[in-house]
Write an enzyme that holds these catalytic residues in place. Structure first.
Site, short mmCIF file in Angstrom:
data_model
loop_
_atom_site.label_atom_id
_atom_site.label_comp_id
_atom_site.label_asym_id
_atom_site.label_seq_id
_atom_site.Cartn_x
_atom_site.Cartn_y
_atom_site.Cartn_z
N LYS A 286 -22.58 18.54 -1.30
CA LYS A 286 -21.98 17.79 -0.18
C LYS A 286 -22.55 18.19 1.17
CE LYS A 286 -18.87 15.66 -2.82
NZ LYS A 286 -18.80 14.21 -3.00
N LYS A 387 -15.96 5.18 2.23
CA LYS A 387 -15.37 3.84 2.13
C LYS A 387 -13.88 3.88 2.49
CE LYS A 387 -18.68 2.06 -1.21
NZ LYS A 387 -18.93 1.40 -2.49
N ASP A 506 -49.64 -14.15 -37.73
CA ASP A 506 -50.32 -13.38 -36.68
C ASP A 506 -50.77 -12.04 -37.27
OD1 ASP A 506 -50.92 -12.35 -33.99
OD2 ASP A 506 -49.07 -11.21 -34.23
N TYR A 507 -51.72 -11.38 -36.62
CA TYR A 507 -52.24 -10.13 -37.19
C TYR A 507 -51.65 -8.88 -36.53
CZ TYR A 507 -55.50 -6.74 -39.10
OH TYR A 507 -56.02 -5.65 -39.74
P1 ADP Z 1 -16.55 13.27 -5.48
O1 ADP Z 1 -16.27 12.28 -6.53
O2 ADP Z 1 -17.90 13.89 -5.59
O3 ADP Z 1 -15.50 14.29 -5.32
P2 ADP Z 1 -15.97 11.07 -3.63
O4 ADP Z 1 -16.04 11.02 -2.14
O5 ADP Z 1 -16.63 9.94 -4.32
O6 ADP Z 1 -16.58 12.47 -4.08
O7 ADP Z 1 -14.46 11.07 -4.10
C1 ADP Z 1 -13.53 11.98 -3.64
C2 ADP Z 1 -12.14 11.42 -3.90
O8 ADP Z 1 -11.21 12.50 -3.83
C3 ADP Z 1 -11.71 10.40 -2.88
O9 ADP Z 1 -11.10 9.32 -3.52
C4 ADP Z 1 -10.74 11.13 -1.99
O10 ADP Z 1 -9.69 10.32 -1.53
C5 ADP Z 1 -10.17 12.22 -2.88
N1 ADP Z 1 -9.93 13.41 -2.06
C6 ADP Z 1 -10.84 14.05 -1.31
N2 ADP Z 1 -10.26 15.08 -0.68
C7 ADP Z 1 -9.00 15.13 -1.04
C8 ADP Z 1 -7.91 15.99 -0.75
N3 ADP Z 1 -8.03 17.03 0.06
N4 ADP Z 1 -6.77 15.75 -1.33
C9 ADP Z 1 -6.63 14.72 -2.15
N5 ADP Z 1 -7.60 13.87 -2.46
C10 ADP Z 1 -8.79 14.08 -1.93
#
Ligand code: ADP
Ligand code: G6P
Length: 733
Positions: A286, A387, A506-507
């Site tokens: 990350k 997103k 065919d061959y």
């Molecule tokens: P990865 O799958 O590599 O962890 P992503 O960004 O695709 O990265 O997904 C992370 C997911 O975890 C997101 O849906 C996010 O909402 C959730 N998430 C990230 N941080 C937290 C947190 N501190 N507490 C709860 N959910 C979290």
């Protein structure tokens, strides 16, 4: 009723054992949070690991665990501590994860890890086999379960199996360093549809399949002996309404959470201060440490922003038994400590750092309160946080800074895209984000929101499922019927009943396999015997029909007196007579095209030109497969522009491109022979593109057979040259 079975290592909930109680807490990570929205609506069962080991679970608790999971539509695959070590912490997260994220120096190649990975994958496969009916749709997820598709396919050959990889698929140069690379690819090829987040991952995968397994890949389809596998990209979306509605609800609600109060009071105490948010699992992919360093760089480059900006880092604990994650934790603790120590003032701490998982509502508080989201993965399959941030910006303000190395960057061009290794660019982009006018923010966000709300997680899942179902229904192998023993019986009965039969055979690729040197693919004794028997059979007229030159075929078959059509229909020989021209063809175009082909030979090691009387062929069977195909596409383009209105055409055969007069092809030649007499049994068999002309032009009663599984106009198909001979032997039995 058919159901969908979802299989992933991580279930949407993780179980924790308290004093006599069992708590289910939501899982973190893109796969679980994304698929949860797909799972909640429909008729699906989710099979996975509960997060507990056998040793954690007292026998008396087992039924309660099943019950707790059943409430969420889940069934557990139970794993022992030793299995979790080798499979999850080991092969999944110390071998595949670093390798697939281009951290080669972290990847460990341990035989023990691999052995456990195999046996645990078998456990998951067994659970699926036990729970599924024949018409169910099985959707396997992610890098922890790459062998499962093949394991299930072996036991349930008719099941529809989809596989989705949530992380990057690395380039061939990286993937090939894995000692078990072929096994992993073969495991995946048990699926009927394989999905990736981006086209780049898809093309890396296809390149590895081609180079390591030598399989035929055409566009995005892989041809196996008895099936066709489709590979496609499906960028995963989010549950847009869930995030957007939560943000709207929060705005409308006068009651504020503790976290929100803290954020608000900070804003009130220092008006104009910008909050920058960074949320990830604590993972080296990350780029968290680099981001913190870049922040320090920014504060030094633009000191006027000291006390006017705060970075909030939320790092979720992850895979803490893996040494690299422990080291990273220490590194980040130290970095945050040092920077805060060096730069903090009485009124200001540059970084707020949380190392924990937060409930959904707190996540929304952070998303909606921060002016900028700063996400800088060094590699990320998708990155859903980017997103989610956009979906919560219901007021139309906010800026997203996103790494080019995240899969989501491909769809989020309106974000400020950066290279996470370039500190100069990061610092300047952060400044650009801080000073971006609200109107520009709104313009960018509006476009992003439109796109994300349209291609949400539901649309993503549906489009994967629809493609999977279609793939099963439309598999080209199903359009042409396979010659099974009973089909063969019917054809040979027709053959025997007929009075006058005409065969076109065919061959290369049909009677015999391919050779590196075409001159070495000489007829063997068994082939001669078979052809002799057909040629001498009462009522049968047999033609060998080939793209080969007449000198070669003359040497091999003239003494046998077989009927022959060569060079795709230019020459004909009947009953041992000398070859005669069947078509009048011009070949003055050759001197124009030959130098072009020569330049391609020079630039493509292993390729060569075969010169025939009325055509030129560029062979690339012995080149690097990927490179050869790329060059072939290039040559095709060059030739198309050169040919213009000339009466010549380019045929793409099996690893060969042949340039010849347009008015000559096997179909035209076969129809000409057919028109000279009447036959009550017409049969044609061949393996490549050039044979398709016969399949197309012969009358519809003709029995046309394709060798191999490529798309075809033929009515039937057989798998390979061995089957061709078995089929022909049936005619003379
Ligand atoms: P990865 O799958 O590599 O962890 P992503 O960004 O695709 O990265 O997904 C992370 C997911 O975890 C997101 O849906 C996010 O909402 C959730 N998430 C990230 N941080 C937290 C947190 N501190 N507490 C709860 N959910 C979290
Ligand atoms: C990524 C992977 C998922 C995984 C998640 C959390 O999103 O693609 O398969 O579930 O990270 O990691 P964890 O090891 O906690 O399951």
């Amino acid at each position: 009723m058919a159901k969908t079975i979802i299989i992933s290592n991580r279930l949407p909930v993780q179980l924790q054992i308290g004093k006599g109680t069992i708590n289910a807490i939501p899982s973190v990570g893109g796969l679980a949070t994304g698929m949860k929205s797909v799972h909640k609506g429909g008729e699906s069962l989710w099979i996975g690991w509960s997060g507990l080991t056998d040793e954690d679970i007292h026998i008396s608790l087992a039924p309660k665990i099943d019950e707790a999971l059943a409430k969420h539509g889940c069934t557990a695959v139970n794993l022992s501590e030793q299995e979790v070590e080798g499979f999850y912490y080991g092969f999944s997260n110390r071998t595949i994860w670093p390798l697939f994220h281009y951290f080669m120096e972290y990847a460990e190649f341990e035989l023990d890890f691999w052995e456990t990975y195999k046996s645990v994958n078998q456990k998951f496969a067994d659970a699926i086999i036990a729970q599924s009916d024949d018409d169910d749709i099985i959707w396997v997820h992610d890098y922890q379960l790459m062998l499962v598709p093949q394991m299930v396919k072996e036991k349930k050959p008719n099941a529809s199996i989809g596989f989705f990889l949530h992380i990057p698929f690395p380039s061939y140069e990286i993937f090939r360093t894995l000692p078990w690379r072929e096994e992993v690819l073969k495991g995946l090829l048990g699926a009927d549809l394989i999905g990736f987040h981006t086209y780049d991952y898809e093309r890396h995968f296809l390149s590895s399949v081609r180079r390591l397994l030598g399989l035929e890949v055409s566009f995005n389809e892989i041809y196996l002996q008895n099936r066709v596998i489709k590979v496609d990209s499906f960028p995963m979306g989010i549950d847009y309404n869930k995030f957007s509605n939560a943000a709207k609800k929060k705005m409308a609600n006068a009651q504020r959470s503790d976290l929100q109060e803290k954020l608000d009071s900070h804003k009130a105490s220092a008006p104009g201060t910008k909050l920058v948010l960074s949320i990830d699992r604590l993972d080296y992919s990350k780029g968290i440490a680099k981001r913190i360093n870049a922040f320090e760089y920014f504060l030094n480059k633009y000191p006027e922003y000291q006390e006017k900006i705060r970075l909030i880092i939320l790092a979720v604990p992850s895979r803490s038994n893996v040494p690299q994650y422990q080291l990273l934790k220490r590194e980040i603790d130290e970095l945050v400590g040092r920077i805060n120590g060096e730069l903090a003032t009485v009124n200001w701490t540059p970084i707020w750092y949380f190392y924990r998982s937060l409930p959904f509502d707190s996540l929304i508080d952070l998303y909606t309160s921060c002016d900028i989201a700063w996400l800088t993965p060094l590699r990320d399959g998708m990155n859903l946080v980017a997103k989610e941030y956009i979906a919560t910006r219901t007021k139309g303000t906010g800026v997203l800074i996103l790494s080019e190395m995240a899969g989501s960057a491909y769809e989020m061009n309106e974000a400020l895209l950066i290279n996470p290794n370039n500190f100069e660019e990061q610092a300047d982009t952060l400044k650009q984000a801080i000073t971006m006018p609200e109107e520009e923010q709104a313009n960018r966000i509006e476009i992003l929101q439109k796109r994300l709300s349209r291609y949400n997680v539901e649309v993503w899942a549906n489009s994967f499922m629809e493609t999977l179902i279609q793939q099963k229904e439309e598999s080209p192998a199903r359009v042409a019927k396979k010659i099974t023993p009973s089909v063969l019986e019917t054809i040979s009965k027709k053959y025997k009943k007929a009075q006058k039969r005409l065969l076109f055979i065919d061959y290369d690729g049909t009677l015999t396999g391919f050779h590196k040197d075409p001159q070495k693919a000489i007829p063997d004794e068994e082939m001669y015997q078979l052809l002799d028997a057909l040629h001498n059979q009462e009522g049968t007229t047999m033609f060998l029909i080939s793209g080969r030159d007449h000198e070669t075929f003359g040497r091999w078959f003239l003494h046998k007196k077989y009927n022959m059509i060569v060079e795709h229909g230019v020459w004909i020989s009947k009953n041992g007579e000398a070859f005669q021209l069947l078509e009048q063809v011009k070949n003055d175009w050759m001197q124009k095209i030959r130098p072009v082909l020569e330049s391609f030979v020079d630039r493509t090691p292993g390729s060569f030109i075969e010169e025939k009387n009325f055509s030129l062929a560029w062979h690339y069977r012995n080149t690097d497969p990927d490179f050869g195909q790329k060059r072939a596409a290039e040559l095709n383009e060059v030739l198309t522009s050169l040919i213009g209105n000339d009466d010549i055409s380019v045929l793409s055969g099996n690893k060969v491109m042949e340039i010849k007069s347009s008015n000559v092809n096997k179909g035209r030649a076969a129809v000409r022979i057919l028109s000279e007499d009447t036959y009550d049994f017409v049969f044609a068999i061949g393996d490549d593109w050039t044979d398709e002309f016969m399949f197309q032009e012969l009358p519809k009663e003709a029995i046309t057979v394709k060798v191999g599984l490529n798309k075809t106009q033929a009515k039937y198909f057989v798998e390979g040259t061995k089957r061709v001979r078995e089929l022909l032997k049936k005619f003379i039995a």
